[in-house]
Design a protein around this motif. Structure first.
Motif, PDB file in Angstrom:
ATOM      1  N   ARG A  39      56.719 -18.635  43.069  1.00 17.80           N
ATOM      2  CA  ARG A  39      57.265 -17.401  42.508  1.00 17.80           C
ATOM      3  C   ARG A  39      56.874 -16.228  43.407  1.00 17.80           C
ATOM      4  O   ARG A  39      56.080 -16.385  44.314  1.00 17.80           O
ATOM      5  CB  ARG A  39      56.705 -17.166  41.097  1.00 17.80           C
ATOM      6  CG  ARG A  39      57.062 -18.245  40.101  1.00 17.80           C
ATOM      7  CD  ARG A  39      56.498 -17.973  38.695  1.00 17.80           C
ATOM      8  NE  ARG A  39      55.143 -17.498  38.635  1.00 17.80           N
ATOM      9  CZ  ARG A  39      54.045 -18.243  38.621  1.00 17.80           C
ATOM     10  NH1 ARG A  39      54.143 -19.549  38.706  1.00 17.80           N
ATOM     11  NH2 ARG A  39      52.839 -17.705  38.547  1.00 17.80           N
ATOM     12  N   GLN A  40      57.437 -15.080  43.122  1.00 22.75           N
ATOM     13  CA  GLN A  40      57.101 -13.856  43.844  1.00 22.75           C
ATOM     14  C   GLN A  40      56.595 -12.827  42.838  1.00 22.75           C
ATOM     15  O   GLN A  40      57.144 -12.707  41.742  1.00 22.75           O
ATOM     16  CB  GLN A  40      58.335 -13.282  44.550  1.00 22.75           C
ATOM     17  CG  GLN A  40      59.013 -14.220  45.523  1.00 22.75           C
ATOM     18  CD  GLN A  40      58.222 -14.408  46.787  1.00 22.75           C
ATOM     19  OE1 GLN A  40      57.611 -13.486  47.290  1.00 22.75           O
ATOM     20  NE2 GLN A  40      58.219 -15.627  47.304  1.00 22.75           N
ATOM     21  N   THR A  41      55.559 -12.080  43.203  1.00 22.63           N
ATOM     22  CA  THR A  41      55.112 -10.979  42.361  1.00 22.63           C
ATOM     23  C   THR A  41      56.123  -9.841  42.514  1.00 22.63           C
ATOM     24  O   THR A  41      56.942  -9.861  43.439  1.00 22.63           O
ATOM     25  CB  THR A  41      53.714 -10.487  42.788  1.00 22.63           C
ATOM     26  OG1 THR A  41      53.818  -9.921  44.104  1.00 22.63           O
ATOM     27  CG2 THR A  41      52.692 -11.604  42.743  1.00 22.63           C
ATOM     28  N   PRO A  42      56.089  -8.826  41.639  1.00 23.14           N
ATOM     29  CA  PRO A  42      56.999  -7.688  41.813  1.00 23.14           C
ATOM     30  C   PRO A  42      56.847  -7.005  43.176  1.00 23.14           C
ATOM     31  O   PRO A  42      57.789  -6.396  43.676  1.00 23.14           O
ATOM     32  CB  PRO A  42      56.601  -6.747  40.679  1.00 23.14           C
ATOM     33  CG  PRO A  42      56.018  -7.642  39.627  1.00 23.14           C
ATOM     34  CD  PRO A  42      55.341  -8.748  40.387  1.00 23.14           C
ATOM     35  N   GLN A  43      55.677  -7.134  43.800  1.00 24.81           N
ATOM     36  CA  GLN A  43      55.451  -6.544  45.123  1.00 24.81           C
ATOM     37  C   GLN A  43      55.920  -7.463  46.255  1.00 24.81           C
ATOM     38  O   GLN A  43      55.810  -7.121  47.422  1.00 24.81           O
ATOM     39  CB  GLN A  43      53.951  -6.237  45.322  1.00 24.81           C
ATOM     40  CG  GLN A  43      53.413  -5.172  44.396  1.00 24.81           C
ATOM     41  CD  GLN A  43      53.128  -5.691  42.991  1.00 24.81           C
ATOM     42  OE1 GLN A  43      52.927  -6.884  42.783  1.00 24.81           O
ATOM     43  NE2 GLN A  43      53.153  -4.798  42.025  1.00 24.81           N
ATOM     44  N   GLY A  44      56.418  -8.667  45.907  1.00 23.63           N
ATOM     45  CA  GLY A  44      56.938  -9.593  46.910  1.00 23.63           C
ATOM     46  C   GLY A  44      55.930 -10.587  47.457  1.00 23.63           C
ATOM     47  O   GLY A  44      56.219 -11.294  48.417  1.00 23.63           O
ATOM     48  N   THR A  45      54.753 -10.684  46.846  1.00 21.16           N
ATOM     49  CA  THR A  45      53.737 -11.642  47.292  1.00 21.16           C
ATOM     50  C   THR A  45      54.029 -13.014  46.703  1.00 21.16           C
ATOM     51  O   THR A  45      54.264 -13.143  45.507  1.00 21.16           O
ATOM     52  CB  THR A  45      52.336 -11.174  46.850  1.00 21.16           C
ATOM     53  OG1 THR A  45      52.117  -9.843  47.331  1.00 21.16           O
ATOM     54  CG2 THR A  45      51.255 -12.094  47.388  1.00 21.16           C
ATOM     55  N   SER A  46      53.988 -14.039  47.551  1.00 17.94           N
ATOM     56  CA  SER A  46      54.248 -15.408  47.095  1.00 17.94           C
ATOM     57  C   SER A  46      53.030 -15.964  46.373  1.00 17.94           C
ATOM     58  O   SER A  46      51.891 -15.779  46.804  1.00 17.94           O
ATOM     59  CB  SER A  46      54.554 -16.317  48.282  1.00 17.94           C
ATOM     60  OG  SER A  46      55.713 -15.892  48.936  1.00 17.94           O
TER      61      SER A  46
END
Length: 153
Positions: A17-24
């Protein structure tokens, strides 16, 4: 010291998944046999299901190269999450925060070799002195040249 080393089998495909900040972030669960345990009445060793989390490139690596049923080796640390459930009970949830992951079997499924992936780290210098060992009876064995690039394994 909070250090965990595990080898187990994935019980499902890893979920990336990705966090809202784009971190995997990749989550997966492995089944790990209990040490020194005896088989149960069905012929299976008792095991524990352990939830694991891998962040960034390590998580992307797990999601790309590992699938349900494969063996995986890892090291990391235990992380405890505390929350209150819908009924108002306080719950502690444990998971392994994964630092490094390892292949512990070849693509064909046999545990012949080992490969690893982790975050890039600075190279350590090999400052260990070379030891000399005496050789015993070598009947049936042959010497492999140190500069031979084609090893038999």
């Amino acid at each position: 010291m909070n250090v965990v080393c595990l080898v187990g089998r994935l019980i499902a495909d890893p979920e990336l998944r990705q966090t809202p900040q784009g971190t995997s972030v990749c989550s997966f669960t492995i089944s790990v046999q209990r040490p020194n345990a005896k088989k149960d009445e069905n012929g299976f060793y008792p095991s524990d299901l352990i939830r694991c989390i891998a962040w960034r490139t390590t998580g992307e690596f797990v999601a790309k190269y590992f699938r349900k049923g494969q063996n995986i080796g890892l090291n990391g640390s235990i992380q405890v999450n505390r929350y209150t459930d819908k009924e108002g009970r306080k719950v502690n949830s444990f998971e392994v925060l994964t630092n490094n992951v390892y292949f512990v079997e070849s693509k064909g499924g046999s545990a012949r070799g080992s490969s690893t992936y982790s975050q890039p780290a600075p190279k350590a210098q090999d400052n260990f002195p070379r030891s000399s060992f005496s050789t015993g009876n070598l009947d049936g064995f042959s010497t492999i040249s140190a500069d031979d690039g084609d090893l038999p394994f």
